[in-house]
Design a protein around this motif. Structure first.
Motif, PDB file in Angstrom:
ATOM      1  N   CYS A  73       1.040  -1.320   0.031  1.00 22.86           N
ATOM      2  CA  CYS A  73      -0.006  -0.042   0.062  1.00 22.86           C
ATOM      3  C   CYS A  73       0.844   1.070   0.064  1.00 22.86           C
ATOM      4  O   CYS A  73       1.659   1.582   0.773  1.00 22.86           O
ATOM      5  CB  CYS A  73      -0.874   0.275   1.324  1.00 22.86           C
ATOM      6  N   PRO A  74       0.692   2.051  -0.994  1.00 15.77           N
ATOM      7  CA  PRO A  74       1.594   3.258  -1.106  1.00 15.77           C
ATOM      8  C   PRO A  74       1.364   4.267   0.133  1.00 15.77           C
ATOM      9  O   PRO A  74       2.193   5.264   0.531  1.00 15.77           O
ATOM     10  CB  PRO A  74       1.224   3.962  -2.436  1.00 15.77           C
ATOM     11  N   ARG A  75       0.245   4.103   0.743  1.00 14.17           N
ATOM     12  CA  ARG A  75      -0.149   5.226   1.689  1.00 14.17           C
ATOM     13  C   ARG A  75       0.605   4.938   3.008  1.00 14.17           C
ATOM     14  O   ARG A  75       0.878   5.758   3.872  1.00 14.17           O
ATOM     15  CB  ARG A  75      -1.652   5.133   2.057  1.00 14.17           C
ATOM     16  N   THR A  76       0.730   3.564   2.973  1.00 17.39           N
ATOM     17  CA  THR A  76       1.611   3.195   4.514  1.00 17.39           C
ATOM     18  C   THR A  76       3.004   2.871   4.164  1.00 17.39           C
ATOM     19  O   THR A  76       3.700   2.723   5.117  1.00 17.39           O
ATOM     20  CB  THR A  76       0.837   1.956   4.947  1.00 17.39           C
ATOM     21  N   GLY A  77       3.284   2.559   3.042  1.00 19.39           N
ATOM     22  CA  GLY A  77       4.741   2.081   2.535  1.00 19.39           C
ATOM     23  C   GLY A  77       4.849   0.746   2.906  1.00 19.39           C
ATOM     24  O   GLY A  77       6.236   0.380   3.144  1.00 19.39           O
ATOM     25  N   ARG A  78       4.022  -0.029   3.254  1.00 12.97           N
ATOM     26  CA  ARG A  78       4.278  -1.382   4.186  1.00 12.97           C
ATOM     27  C   ARG A  78       3.797  -2.452   3.089  1.00 12.97           C
ATOM     28  O   ARG A  78       2.984  -2.144   2.298  1.00 12.97           O
ATOM     29  CB  ARG A  78       3.430  -1.252   5.502  1.00 12.97           C
ATOM     30  N   GLU A  79       4.492  -3.547   3.383  1.00 10.22           N
ATOM     31  CA  GLU A  79       4.236  -4.722   2.996  1.00 10.22           C
ATOM     32  C   GLU A  79       3.589  -5.970   3.830  1.00 10.22           C
ATOM     33  O   GLU A  79       4.501  -6.048   4.968  1.00 10.22           O
ATOM     34  CB  GLU A  79       5.379  -5.206   2.015  1.00 10.22           C
ATOM     35  N   VAL A  80       2.403  -6.366   3.510  1.00  7.43           N
ATOM     36  CA  VAL A  80       1.651  -7.416   4.388  1.00  7.43           C
ATOM     37  C   VAL A  80       1.643  -8.455   3.665  1.00  7.43           C
ATOM     38  O   VAL A  80       1.028  -8.654   2.579  1.00  7.43           O
ATOM     39  CB  VAL A  80       0.488  -6.697   5.096  1.00  7.43           C
ATOM     40  N   VAL A  81       1.997  -9.735   4.541  1.00  7.68           N
ATOM     41  CA  VAL A  81       1.875 -11.137   4.035  1.00  7.68           C
ATOM     42  C   VAL A  81       0.754 -11.725   4.627  1.00  7.68           C
ATOM     43  O   VAL A  81       0.727 -11.709   6.084  1.00  7.68           O
ATOM     44  CB  VAL A  81       3.187 -11.746   4.233  1.00  7.68           C
ATOM     45  N   GLY A  82      -0.273 -12.390   4.042  1.00  7.48           N
ATOM     46  CA  GLY A  82      -1.398 -13.008   4.643  1.00  7.48           C
ATOM     47  C   GLY A  82      -1.633 -14.405   3.761  1.00  7.48           C
ATOM     48  O   GLY A  82      -1.163 -14.424   2.518  1.00  7.48           O
ATOM     49  N   LEU A  83      -2.393 -15.209   4.491  1.00 10.81           N
ATOM     50  CA  LEU A  83      -2.871 -16.357   4.025  1.00 10.81           C
ATOM     51  C   LEU A  83      -4.412 -16.477   3.656  1.00 10.81           C
ATOM     52  O   LEU A  83      -5.061 -16.191   4.778  1.00 10.81           O
ATOM     53  CB  LEU A  83      -2.329 -17.619   4.468  1.00 10.81           C
TER      54      LEU A  83
END
Length: 263
Positions: A73-83
């Motif tokens: 997400c460009p708004r947070t600059g974070r990468e989140v990994v999910g299943l």
């Protein structure tokens, strides 16, 4: 998991021979083999990408697969990994503008545990090899899952062919952390039957061919799994393309999501 805004190329359909009464239908020549039986030569993981150009709500339709999702997400600059889990009904997913999803879709019947993936120091957009090594896959169960969705593939019949009781077969699926055989039977049959809709034959014929008691039975199952009646799906090429994405019943079909980049 298949966000409803993704689109597939011209879908390829059923791998079994059509009923004799369909062969002369001119539309049948458009339907190439769709669901090749699962085998060890087909990939266990398929990579796809999708970027939301604006805030949107995507419809996710059951496909018999779990996906490892990397959300950026460009708004947070974070990468989140999910299943993801196995969907048993349509559901909505909200995506913020600019969100990029990189998905790794596992072949139906395959599972993976996120703690088994050593991804802390890896590039999250290229995880195929890591996932391939960590995925749990039982070839015999994959064949049973494929057979359950075919005409005549009842749970009782498959249990007899395996030389076990239905309860034992259910217990084996549970041991592998998989949905019940009934889940695979009902979803697999519906996903195969839906691919016959472009052939302009009576819906009652399609229902009969895929083992439904009658057209009303098939309609109830379509609404349950896909949120639309057969008549509505015939008028909705977008949803039909979504249902043509590789998953239960058509894993060998070429995936039609956003290209990865230049070859």
């Amino acid at each position: 998991m298949s966000p409803g805004t993704r689109r597939a190329p011209t879908p390829a359909f059923r791998d079994t021979a059509p009923p004799a009464r369909w062969i002369n239908n001119p539309l049948w020549v458009m339907l190439m083999p769709m669901g090749h039986p699962a085998n060890d030569t087909s990939p266990r993981v398929r990579r796809w990408t999708y970027t939301a150009e604006a805030d949107e709500v995507s419809l996710v339709l059951p496909d018999g697969c779990v996906d490892i999702l990397v959300s950026s997400c460009p708004r947070t600059g974070r990468e989140v990994v999910g299943l993801t889990d196995w969907d048993a009904a349509p559901r909505q997913v909200r995506l913020a503008a600019g969100t990029t999803l990189t998905g790794y879709r596992l072949r139906p019947g395959s599972t993976v545990r996120l703690p088994d993936l050593r991804i802390e120091s890896r590039e999250l957009s290229i995880l195929e090899a890591e996932i391939e090594g960590a995925a749990r896959h039982d070839p015999e169960v994959t064949e049973i899952i494929d057979a359950l969705g075919r005409p005549g593939g009842s749970v009782a019949r498959l249990a007899r062919q395996q030389g076990v009781s239905e309860r034992t077969l259910q217990r084996h699926f549970r041991t592998l952390s998989l949905p019940t055989p009934v889940f695979w039977r009902q979803l697999g049959r519906a996903r195969r039957a839906v691919q016959a809709l472009p052939v302009r034959v009576p819906l009652s014929d399609i229902a009969l061919e895929y083992g439904y008691s009658d057209q009303a039975h098939m309609t109830r199952e379509f609404v349950r799994w896909f949120g639309q009646t057969p008549q509505q799906l015939r008028r909705n090429p977008g949803t039909m393309n979504d249902l043509a994405q590789p998953g239960l019943g058509n894993w060998s079909a070429g995936i039609g999501l956003k290209p990865e980049g230049p070859a």
